[in-house]
Design a protein around this motif. Structure first.
Motif, PDB file in Angstrom:
ATOM      1  N   ALA A   1       0.993  -1.121   0.115  1.00  0.00           N
ATOM      2  CA  ALA A   1       0.102  -0.045   0.103  1.00  0.00           C
ATOM      3  C   ALA A   1       0.874   1.220  -0.053  1.00  0.00           C
ATOM      4  O   ALA A   1       2.096   1.371   0.246  1.00  0.00           O
ATOM      5  CB  ALA A   1      -0.730   0.111   1.285  1.00  0.00           C
ATOM      6  N   ARG A   2       0.151   2.280  -0.176  1.00  0.00           N
ATOM      7  CA  ARG A   2       1.111   3.802  -0.152  1.00  0.00           C
ATOM      8  C   ARG A   2       1.544   3.556   1.357  1.00  0.00           C
ATOM      9  O   ARG A   2       0.728   3.483   2.127  1.00  0.00           O
ATOM     10  CB  ARG A   2      -0.002   4.846  -0.319  1.00  0.00           C
ATOM     11  N   VAL A   3       2.677   4.607   1.367  1.00  0.00           N
ATOM     12  CA  VAL A   3       3.204   4.936   2.817  1.00  0.00           C
ATOM     13  C   VAL A   3       3.222   6.309   2.998  1.00  0.00           C
ATOM     14  O   VAL A   3       4.152   7.176   2.992  1.00  0.00           O
ATOM     15  CB  VAL A   3       4.629   4.116   2.895  1.00  0.00           C
TER      16      VAL A   3
ATOM     17  N   GLY B   1       2.099   0.216  -6.350  1.00  0.00           N
ATOM     18  CA  GLY B   1       1.225   1.207  -6.947  1.00  0.00           C
ATOM     19  C   GLY B   1       1.722   2.594  -6.686  1.00  0.00           C
ATOM     20  O   GLY B   1       2.776   3.076  -7.442  1.00  0.00           O
ATOM     21  N   GLY B   2       1.241   3.357  -5.953  1.00  0.00           N
ATOM     22  CA  GLY B   2       1.251   5.027  -5.805  1.00  0.00           C
ATOM     23  C   GLY B   2       2.417   5.050  -5.358  1.00  0.00           C
ATOM     24  O   GLY B   2       2.778   6.389  -5.281  1.00  0.00           O
ATOM     25  N   ASN B   3       3.384   4.375  -4.776  1.00  0.00           N
ATOM     26  CA  ASN B   3       4.701   4.668  -4.409  1.00  0.00           C
ATOM     27  C   ASN B   3       5.687   4.389  -5.566  1.00  0.00           C
ATOM     28  O   ASN B   3       6.835   5.071  -5.467  1.00  0.00           O
ATOM     29  CB  ASN B   3       5.292   3.632  -3.398  1.00  0.00           C
TER      30      ASN B   3
ATOM     31  N   GLY C   1       3.957   8.044 -12.528  1.00  0.00           N
ATOM     32  CA  GLY C   1       2.901   9.090 -13.361  1.00  0.00           C
ATOM     33  C   GLY C   1       1.761   9.357 -12.370  1.00  0.00           C
ATOM     34  O   GLY C   1       1.062  10.275 -12.814  1.00  0.00           O
ATOM     35  N   LYS C   2       1.360   8.264 -11.559  1.00  0.00           N
ATOM     36  CA  LYS C   2       0.059   8.584 -11.018  1.00  0.00           C
ATOM     37  C   LYS C   2       0.086   9.551  -9.895  1.00  0.00           C
ATOM     38  O   LYS C   2      -0.179  10.644 -10.191  1.00  0.00           O
ATOM     39  CB  LYS C   2      -0.264   7.103 -10.711  1.00  0.00           C
ATOM     40  N   LYS C   3      -0.155   9.289  -8.582  1.00  0.00           N
ATOM     41  CA  LYS C   3      -0.054   9.972  -7.589  1.00  0.00           C
ATOM     42  C   LYS C   3       1.130  11.040  -7.499  1.00  0.00           C
ATOM     43  O   LYS C   3       0.759  12.293  -6.961  1.00  0.00           O
ATOM     44  CB  LYS C   3      -0.109   9.241  -6.154  1.00  0.00           C
ATOM     45  N   CYS C   4       2.141  10.561  -7.634  1.00  0.00           N
ATOM     46  CA  CYS C   4       3.450  11.494  -7.334  1.00  0.00           C
ATOM     47  C   CYS C   4       3.456  12.575  -8.525  1.00  0.00           C
ATOM     48  O   CYS C   4       3.471  13.816  -8.122  1.00  0.00           O
ATOM     49  CB  CYS C   4       4.741  10.749  -7.508  1.00  0.00           C
TER      50      CYS C   4
ATOM     51  N   PRO D   1     -12.144   9.897  -0.780  1.00  0.00           N
ATOM     52  CA  PRO D   1     -10.895   9.278  -0.480  1.00  0.00           C
ATOM     53  C   PRO D   1     -10.424   7.799  -1.021  1.00  0.00           C
ATOM     54  O   PRO D   1     -11.492   7.105  -1.521  1.00  0.00           O
ATOM     55  CB  PRO D   1     -11.016   9.286   1.079  1.00  0.00           C
ATOM     56  N   SER D   2      -9.403   7.397  -1.039  1.00  0.00           N
ATOM     57  CA  SER D   2      -8.893   6.437  -1.386  1.00  0.00           C
ATOM     58  C   SER D   2      -9.982   5.124  -1.022  1.00  0.00           C
ATOM     59  O   SER D   2     -10.158   4.983   0.362  1.00  0.00           O
ATOM     60  CB  SER D   2      -7.418   5.884  -0.951  1.00  0.00           C
ATOM     61  N   ALA D   3     -10.178   4.079  -2.020  1.00  0.00           N
ATOM     62  CA  ALA D   3     -11.111   3.079  -1.711  1.00  0.00           C
ATOM     63  C   ALA D   3     -12.465   3.480  -0.903  1.00  0.00           C
ATOM     64  O   ALA D   3     -12.859   2.931   0.006  1.00  0.00           O
ATOM     65  CB  ALA D   3     -10.251   2.172  -0.635  1.00  0.00           C
TER      66      ALA D   3
HETATM   67  C1  SPV Z   1      -5.213   5.455  -3.701  1.00  0.00           C
HETATM   68  O1  SPV Z   1      -4.723   4.766  -2.783  1.00  0.00           O
HETATM   69  O2  SPV Z   1      -5.976   6.516  -3.880  1.00  0.00           O
HETATM   70  C2  SPV Z   1      -4.977   4.593  -5.060  1.00  0.00           C
HETATM   71  C3  SPV Z   1      -4.130   3.522  -5.172  1.00  0.00           C
HETATM   72  O3  SPV Z   1      -5.856   4.938  -6.056  1.00  0.00           O
HETATM   73  S1  SPV Z   1      -2.489   4.067  -5.549  1.00  0.00           S
HETATM   74  O4  SPV Z   1      -2.245   4.286  -6.703  1.00  0.00           O
HETATM   75  O5  SPV Z   1      -1.556   3.034  -4.838  1.00  0.00           O
HETATM   76  O6  SPV Z   1      -2.257   5.477  -4.874  1.00  0.00           O
END
Ligand code: SPV
Ligand code: GTP
Ligand code: MN
Length: 588
Positions: free
Chosen positions: A74-76, A204-206, A210-213, A253-255
């Protein structure tokens, strides 16, 4: 070395790649072109070394399972930093480290870390390749799993490199899985340098930078100075029987239900009448004012990295349809005949092996990790909107905020105006989920679902939101929803999923001026008669809690919101403080 047509604009990219290679000392450097052949070779390599396991080829062609390190699922948030020159610019909402110190710390970790490995250079574009709203980046990684996921989640390879050559600027993301040691894991952001350094996680997000970062932390910072918004929002189109489509962006929020709402299938009565929901995006939204004063939004992503548990033919048939082939599953269980399995899949099959690769034992652990995910191309989604590739984006009619709130918060309410809407977003609360490490089910403030993702001080962020209210602006209406209100028996009172369309229909009615509501100090609430509830049964408790407003509870909530905003000190915009006081006063 990448060759630009004249070499000049790519010089800074080539220099950076050379610098990183000198630091990390990989055995090989591979420039990703995004081709099928490249992907096939990478998949073959990952099947060979066990990074991927092939799933049942008959039922799930070209689909694979990846099992993360058990400490990397998971994200940290406690290891995620925003490194600005001035700590106040990162704000109390972020962990902060001085840029020099952070670079030194990270460079020590990266020193020699790719010895024996291949270094992949991934040019990518967030958003349609021809959209002025899109932005490019390059991720350097030593993880082929990251390459395979970035290929699905972004427009990756040659077209992105061509755009980078034209523009000359790009976000620099450096990633290594290192040794996957949680004590040597950091996700560092340098928004003032458009740079990211991530070490020690493959999740994932870590790791998919391209995604969260990039698309949230770096982009939100960039968006502030360029006059746009980078948000943790789904985007959907809702088409009525007259054939008109309204677009809605929603931050949960997430999930907390973005993927599910974005892929909603209308209840049968609505379907028969001609209602349809189109998916534009399920996680991230970039929007900016168009010439006509409306906000136009793109989905910067090209795929879905969605929560697996709870996804079933009943709850989200569109997601299930996406997952028939060409998908990567991370940390799910498998059946005896090697089909992916997770809690809530509800297809009559049973798991044999859990996400750790051990025989399934319900006394030990669930078959799928609660934050197990699927990665799949958006193009595989039956409801994928043709407008999702429109370089101009889609015009947004309504913005929706929402969280997981077992008590107090009704099903839906509407903000009076933009300033009130910004306060509704800023004061959002939600119970934590398995998407990040740490306790689950604890209520926390998660403004605009951006607590883990805003790349700068929340006080400045709220001011930026307020700044969109200019003469001539035709801003969306703002709403708040709560699909997660519980009854005294601890069960959800609202059926959710497809039935959430009933709430969206009311919102569109409010936008068009045709739906009724009752004014309260917290906003306009529908009475049960203002929503179409045909075909669902709601008891007295449900009607009372979903459509009622509890003055004493809200009075206490507004005190807590006031305390929360005060925590940001004098940087908090006065207009927001005034709005909170006005409402708190009318509740007292
Ligand atoms: C989130 O945690 O909001 C996600 C999954 O969409 S992640 O890409 O791991 O951040
Ligand atoms: P991230 O990808 O982490 O940003 O999450 P998301 O917001 O896209 O969440 P997602 O749609 O995957 O939903 C997560 C969980 O919420 C799943 O277990 C769903 O089954 C559940 N969920 C989604 N929508 C509803 C709803 O309307 N009602 C209820 N009760 N649960 C829902
Ligand atoms: Mn998300």
């Amino acid at each position: 070395m990448a060759k630009g047509s004249d070499g000049s604009r790519l010089a800074n990219l080539n220099e950076w790649v050379a610098e990183v290679a000198a630091l990390t000392r990989p055995d090989r450097i591979h420039w990703c072109d995004g081709s099928d052949a490249e992907n096939e070779a990478l998949v073959a390599q990952m099947l060979g070394d066990g990074t991927l396991v092939r799933l049942n080829e008959q039922t799930h062609p070209n689909s694979f399972l990846h099992r993360s390190d058990p400490d990397d699922v998971a994200r940290v948030e406690h290891l995620t930093f925003v490194c600005t020159d001035d700590q106040n610019d990162a704000g109390p909402n972020n962990h902060w480290m001085a840029p020099d110190e952070a670079h030194a710390k990270m460079d020590a970790l990266f020193d020699g870390c790719m010895a024996g490995r291949t270094m992949y250079v991934i040019p990518y574009c967030m958003g349609p390749i021809d959209s002025p709203l899109s932005r490019c980046g390059v991720e350097i990684t030593d993880s082929p799993y990251v390459v395979a996921n970035m290929r699905i989640m972004t427009r990756m390879g040659a077209p992105a490199l061509a755009r980078i050559e034209k523009e000359g600027t790009f976000v620099k993301g450096l990633h290594s899985t290192g040794e996957l040691d949680p004590d040597r894991r950091f996700i560092m952001h340098f928004p003032e340098e458009l740079a990211i350094k991530s070490f020690g996680s493959g999740y994932g997000g870590n790791a998919l930078l391209g995604k969260k970062c990039h698309a949230l932390r770096i982009a939100s910072h960039q968006a502030r100075s360029e006059g746009w918004l980078a948000e943790h929002m789904l985007i959907l189109g809702i088409e009525n029987p007259q054939g008109e489509t309204h677009y809605i962006a929603a931050a949960f929020p997430s999930a907390c239900g973005k993927t599910n709402l974005a892929m909603l299938i209308p209840p049968e009565g609505y379907r028969n009448a001609g209602w349809k929901v189109w998916t534009v995006g399920d996680d991230i939204c970039w929007m900016r004012p168009g010439k006509d004063g409306r906000l136009y939004a793109i989905n910067p992503e090209a795929g879905f990295f969605g929560v697996a548990p709870g996804t079933s033919k009943k709850s989200n048939p569109n997601a299930l349809a996406c997952l028939q082939r060409d998908a990567i599953f991370t940390n799910v269980g498998v059946t005896a005949d090697n089909q992916p399995w997770w809690e809530g899949l509800d297809n009559g099959q049973q798991p044999a092996i859990d996400w750790r690769g051990e025989p399934y034992d319900p006394a030990k652990r669930p078959a799928a990790h609660p934050n197990s995910r699927f990665t799949v191309s958006a193009k595989a989604c039956p409801s994928y909107s043709p407008e999702a590739e429109n370089p101009a984006g889609v015009p947004i009619s309504a913005i929706v905020f929402g969280g997981r709130r077992a008590s107090l918060v009704p099903l839906v309410f509407e903000a009076r105006d933009w300033t009130h809407g910004v306060l509704v977003g800023a004061s959002m609360g939600s119970e934590t989920t398995a998407a990040a490490t740490g306790a689950v089910g604890v209520m926390r403030r998660d403004p605009m679902a951006m607590k883990p993702f805003c790349g700068y001080n929340f006080a400045d962020y709220f001011a930026h939101w307020l700044s969109f209210d200019t003469p001539g602006a035709k801003l969306p209406k703002v709403f708040h929803v709560n699909w997660f209100r519980k009854g005294d028996d601890g069960k959800f009172l609202w059926p959710g999923f497809g039935d959430n369309l009933r709430v969206l229909e009311w919102m569109i009615g409010r936008v068009n001026g045709t739906a009724g509501a009752v004014e309260t100090p917290i906003g306009a609430l529908p009475s049960a008669d203002d929503l179409n509830l045909d075909g669902i049964e709601l008891g007295d408790e449900a009607l009372c809690k979903l459509f009622g407003y509890e003055r004493d509870g809200w009075s206490a909530e507004f005190q807590a919101i006031g305390d929360y905003l005060a925590g940001y000190g004098p940087r908090m915009p006065q207009a927001l403080v005034d709005e909170q006081r006005r409402i708190a006063g009318s509740l007292a």
